[in-house]
Design an enzyme around this catalytic site. Structure first.
Site, PDB file in Angstrom:
ATOM      1  N   HIS A  94       0.698  -1.187  -0.052  1.00 59.36           N
ATOM      2  CA  HIS A  94       0.077   0.186   0.199  1.00 59.36           C
ATOM      3  C   HIS A  94       0.934   1.145  -0.116  1.00 59.36           C
ATOM      4  CE1 HIS A  94      -4.130  -1.718   1.240  1.00 59.36           C
ATOM      5  NE2 HIS A  94      -3.452  -2.432   0.360  1.00 59.36           N
ATOM      6  N   HIS A 259      -2.225 -12.139  -2.740  1.00 59.64           N
ATOM      7  CA  HIS A 259      -3.289 -13.000  -2.033  1.00 59.64           C
ATOM      8  C   HIS A 259      -3.014 -14.398  -1.652  1.00 59.64           C
ATOM      9  CE1 HIS A 259      -6.436  -9.933  -3.577  1.00 59.64           C
ATOM     10  NE2 HIS A 259      -5.606  -9.503  -2.879  1.00 59.64           N
TER      11      HIS A 259
END
Length: 716
Positions: A94, A259
């Site tokens: 992020h 993921h």
């Protein structure tokens, strides 16, 4: 008698209701973005050089300690499955994932995630905990290790600790000490607002934005506007990742790789969470999203609101993401926190991951809407099938894409530091071969002087070559002389016919002297300025450092350079088209990317005008009868009260003699703002003074040299 008192200093936030200047005059040109990282905000001494300090770091010891931290679970914020890897990877992701290619802003290169608004974005919930977990390491290594480096290094080490062979890593990111207020994150005034679209298609997303909603890094994990629809979400994913500089293969690899480890958190009541870090009460000491009503940690924590892992073994690097993706049929259900997520219709117990706190229990498998797009979108599905069948291909593609994600805003490979820097040159690093610095510069200057190039020709070409530089991601600039290659040689802003003529003169000189064309372009600009200064009565040598190289077409990713094309240049008084914002606002945007101050901007504008460097030989703003001489005439005539100023049409003004009404000059908004804005007028008046003609020339040369050397990282 009222004995109450109010603070006499104007603050921001919720400490006062007083208005700032911009509240009173919202249309005033705000120059703060040019000075936001003023030296007064930097606590380090002037001689501190982080890029030299970090070279003293014990890199092996640091990696060992960061790796050990991954499994050192703390009671105040316990690690899922006893491993902080997923949290650290999300933090690094992020930080780096805010990068966008349109203006090069965002990214991990400054440690900006520590400050508002990023530290309080909804998508960054609980990343404050990751940084606090790293604090003991930052505290120990101190000035040798920036937060900017540590944040992404922790994510890189996390992958290694889970079994991925990473592609490499570079240190060298310098911290900032205040928020980057210049970055446009969208016009919305509410979190998860979506006023950034001019139409219904994903491509209608406003430039330069990449995220689809305010406060998100990428796309909404629940689906477009929170409604599951993998087809629409797939379009959003493609647009978002393309604006980060990623192709479809890299996008699938990054989605899968991100993921493969960790989980989402939504096993609780989101309404029980307290305010974000920037709005939290003082006793929370900068921590946000605290649950003071119930347990709120471990298996009971809430972050995105979705709940579950993507794989059976979320703390190890494997092909579990695609195994689960293709093994099951999926349906939409609500998480405990009420978020939309995809869950398998039928799943075997041994396919479920262990509970994050109790290995005797089983947790959930789930997918976001973006994950579903990996098998619904036909292009993404084909790539996903390849990765499902070829673990090695996934490993290599992800490792390279992850490296690109973390380093895209660091500039060329020559700026990389540390033992894990890859040897391979990658095209997105804009490689430039080493140039020759051992040639007769004076002989080159004489040949340039003997050519038929005008001062305007020389200065314009040098400026056009250097102005592509972006301090946001260290791309562009004069080094490499890519102005002679596609796509730059054909950009309208570079006046292709004139450019070809000038290069036709400079290239043979470069070959004869044994220098690069890049050096000759800059040197010719310097020659032009020296001649112009002499014409104004000032003998001055413009500093020049040889050694630039010439990039080849094979070293140039033409698509990646497209976003660097100028659509405006206030310094050359040019607009490609009409835009929603005023030309002076565009000038500030370009100036900030170039790393110039308001005073340097003023100096360069005044000098470029009297040198006659306007695009297409326009006379707007050329307030002089001695064009080609480096005089202060622009400022003298701009501030002369014997003149009147009259609007003629959009972005065009006439300057008349106040007594006779005789037309003297024409001007644009960019010209007149230096007389209209109170701060810029103060600088203009400084240079209009009778005693500052020599100061102006010296200041112009200093600002010019700063731009010409902006991409000379070897001189840092």
């Amino acid at each position: 008698m009222d004995t109450s008192t109010k603070c006499p200093v104007l603050h921001t936030g919720n400490t006062t209701t007083s208005k700032s200047n911009l509240d009173w005059w919202p249309d005033s040109l705000n120059l703060d973005i040019l000075h936001q990282h003023d030296s007064k905000t930097n606590p380090m001494s002037k001689d501190f050089n982080y890029r030299e300090e970090v070279k003293k770091l014990d890199f092996a010891a640091l990696k060992k300690e960061v790796k050990a931290l991954m499994t050192d679970s703390q009671a105040w914020w316990p690690a899922d499955w006893g491993h902080y890897g997923g949290l650290m990877i999300r933090m690094a992701w992020h930080a780096a994932g805010t990068y966008r290619i349109a203006d090069g802003r965002g990214g991990a290169n400054t440690g900006n995630q520590r400050f508002a608004p990023l530290n309080s974005w909804p998508d960054n919930a609980n990343l404050d905990k990751a940084r606090r977990l790293l604090w003991p390491i930052k505290k120990k290594y101190g000035n040798k290790l920036s937060w900017a480096d540590l944040i992404v290094f922790a994510g890189n080490v996390a992958y290694e600790s889970m079994g991925l062979k990473t592609y490499g890593f570079s240190f060298g990111r310098k911290d900032i000490w205040a928020p980057e207020k210049d970055i446009y994150w969208g016009e919305e005034t509410q979190w998860l607002g979506k006023q950034r679209y001019s139409g219904n298609d994903a491509d209608a997303l406003d430039n330069p934005l990449a995220a689809v909603q305010m406060g998100l890094i990428y796309v909404n994990p629940e689906g477009v506007d929170g409604k599951p629809d993998p087809v629409k979400t797939g379009a959003d994913v493609r647009t978002t990742f393309a604006r980060m500089g990623m192709n479809d293969e890299e996008t699938v690899a990054l989605t899968a790789g991100g993921h493969t480890v960790g989980k989402t958190h939504g096993n609780g009541n989101a309404e029980a969470l307290g305010p974000d870090p920037e709005a939290a009460p003082i006793e929370d000491q900068g921590l946000g999203w605290l649950n003071k009503k119930s347990r709120g940690i471990g298996r009971d924590s809430v972050t995105s609101g979705l709940e579950g892992a993507w794989t059976t073994h979320p703390t190890q690097w494997d092909n579990g993401y695609f195994e689960m993706l293709f093994k099951h049929e999926w349906e939409v259900k609500k998480s405990p926190a009420g978020a939309n997520q995809w869950v398998p219709e039928n799943i075997k117990e041994n396919d479920k991951p262990a509970d994050v706190e109790d290995p005797s229990q089983r947790g959930n498998i789930m997918l976001t809407d973006a994950d579903m797009a990996m098998i619904i979108d036909p292009i993404y599905r084909k790539i996903s099938e390849c990765f499902h069948q070829d673990q090695k291909a996934l490993d290599d593609t992800f490792a390279r894409a992850w490296f690109k994600l973390l380093h895209r805003d660091m500039g060329p490979k020559s700026r990389y530091i540390g033992p894990d820097v890859p040897k391979e040159d990658l095209i997105w690093q804009d490689p430039i071969p080493a140039g020759n610095a051992n040639y007769d510069v004076n002989a080159a200057k004489e040949k340039i002087k003997q050519s038929d190039l005008s001062i305007s020709d020389m200065v314009r070409t040098a400026w056009d070559s250097a102005r592509t530089f972006r301090g946001s991601d260290m791309r562009g600039g004069a080094n490499g002389a890519r102005i002679r290659l596609a796509p730059q040689k054909d950009w309208k802003g570079n006046e292709p016919k004139r450019l070809a003529r000038v290069l036709g003169v400079l290239a043979p000189i470069a070959k004869t002297i044994g220098a690069s064309v890049a050096d000759m372009i800059v040197l010719a600009g310097n020659v032009g300025i020296e001649q112009a200064a002499k014409a104004a009565g000032h003998d001055i040598a413009v500093p020049f450092t040889p050694g630039r190289g010439d990039a080849s077409a094979k070293m140039t990713d033409t698509d990646a350079f497209a976003p660097l094309e100028p659509i405006h240049d206030g310094y050359r008084n040019w607009l490609k088209d009409d835009y929603a914002v005023q030309p002076e606002q565009l000038l500030l945007e370009r100036t900030q990317l170039l790393g110039l101050t308001a005073c340097e901007m003023t100096t360069l504008i005044g000098g470029m005008r009297v040198l006659g460097t306007n695009h297409s030989d326009s006379k707007h703003g050329v307030f002089t009868d001695k064009a080609g001489a480096l005089t202060t005439d622009f400022f003298v005539n701009l501030t002369d009260m014997n003149n009147t100023w009259k609007p003629v049409e959009n972005n065009l003004y006439e300057i008349h003699d106040r007594k006779t009404d005789k037309l003297k000059w024409t001007a644009t908004r960019v010209d007149l703002v230096f007389g209209a804005n109170s701060v810029l007028r103060a600088y203009a008046e400084l240079y209009a003074q009778d005693d500052n003609q020599e100061k102006f020339v010296r200041d112009f040369v200093a600002a010019w040299t700063k731009i010409m050397n902006a991409d000379r990282f070897d001189l840092e």
